[in-house]
Design a protein around this motif. Structure first.
Motif, short mmCIF file in Angstrom:
data_model
loop_
_atom_site.label_atom_id
_atom_site.label_comp_id
_atom_site.label_asym_id
_atom_site.label_seq_id
_atom_site.Cartn_x
_atom_site.Cartn_y
_atom_site.Cartn_z
N THR A 5 0.84 -1.19 0.00
CA THR A 5 0.00 0.00 0.00
C THR A 5 0.88 1.25 0.00
O THR A 5 2.02 1.21 0.44
N LEU A 7 1.55 5.29 1.19
CA LEU A 7 1.34 6.07 2.40
C LEU A 7 -0.07 6.67 2.40
O LEU A 7 -0.77 6.62 3.42
N ASP A 9 -2.75 5.53 0.98
CA ASP A 9 -3.71 4.45 1.27
C ASP A 9 -3.73 4.15 2.76
O ASP A 9 -4.80 3.99 3.36
N ASP A 10 -2.56 4.03 3.36
CA ASP A 10 -2.47 3.72 4.79
C ASP A 10 -3.14 4.82 5.62
O ASP A 10 -3.82 4.54 6.61
N ASN A 13 -6.95 4.72 5.29
CA ASN A 13 -7.49 3.62 6.09
C ASN A 13 -7.47 3.92 7.58
O ASN A 13 -8.25 3.34 8.34
N ALA A 14 -6.60 4.80 8.03
CA ALA A 14 -6.47 5.09 9.45
C ALA A 14 -7.32 6.27 9.91
O ALA A 14 -7.83 6.28 11.04
N GLN A 37 0.14 5.30 15.63
CA GLN A 37 1.07 4.47 14.87
C GLN A 37 2.34 5.28 14.59
O GLN A 37 2.43 5.99 13.59
N LEU A 40 3.79 5.38 11.11
CA LEU A 40 2.99 6.12 10.14
C LEU A 40 3.29 7.62 10.24
O LEU A 40 3.47 8.29 9.22
#
Length: 179
Positions: A5, A7, A9-10, A13-14, A37, A40
């Motif tokens: 994925t 960054l 996308d991550d 999602n968060a 995270q 992240l």
């Protein structure tokens, strides 16, 4: 095997969305799961730092969620950190500017001895909406006789016109503009 994925996308999602907070019509972007995270947050800082290629002398973090990103970015880029705070939270002489938010008005302050004239300052915050907060930060930088090197944010809300409001300064968003 799952696809790697990005960054963006991550982050998508968060980040949690809370409709009608703090008032009807606002889609509040909750970064709490992102800040939980550390890797992240570190990736965000690396991404923003790389986007500006070291062409800044100092990081200016905007209260409150910008503090987390700005602190990490300053450490990653090995640059000093400055803080733009809400009214009444800084001692000593301050530069002060009032600005409009998407849902009200606020005042931003910067201690007068924080920035050096001519210094290139990268402003960091989480979300760019109407641009009021970041335009206020730019006004404080100008009052300090420093220069805006650009703006680094995690995401923008394009329909609110913040990017255009900050022109001609460069705005870098980790997540592409969203409606």
């Amino acid at each position: 095997m799952p696809q790697p994925t990005t960054l963006a996308d991550d982050l998508l999602n968060a980040i949690r969305i809370f409709p009608d907070f703090p008032q009807p019509g606002i889609q509040f972007k909750d970064f709490t799961p992102v800040f939980a995270q550390p890797q992240l947050v570190h990736r965000i800082a690396e991404h923003i730092s790389a986007a500006f290629g070291g062409q800044f002398d100092r990081v200016l973090a905007v209260e409150a969620r910008g503090f987390i990103l700005g602190t990490t970015l300053a450490a990653v880029a090995d640059r000093p950190l400055a803080l733009a705070r809400k009214e009444g939270k800084l001692p000593g002489p301050v530069f002060r500017t009032e600005y409009r938010l998407a849902y009200g008005t606020a005042t931003l302050e910067l201690q007068q001895d924080t920035l050096t004239p001519g210094e290139r300052v990268l402003v960091v915050d989480d979300v760019l909406a109407s641009g009021g907060t970041l335009a206020a930060a730019a006004a404080l930088i100008a009052e300090s006789r420093a220069q805006v090197a650009g703006f680094g944010v995690v995401t923008t809300i394009d329909r609110l016109g913040g990017t255009a409001r900050l022109a001609p300064a460069r705005v870098f968003s980790v997540i592409p503009e969203q409606a």
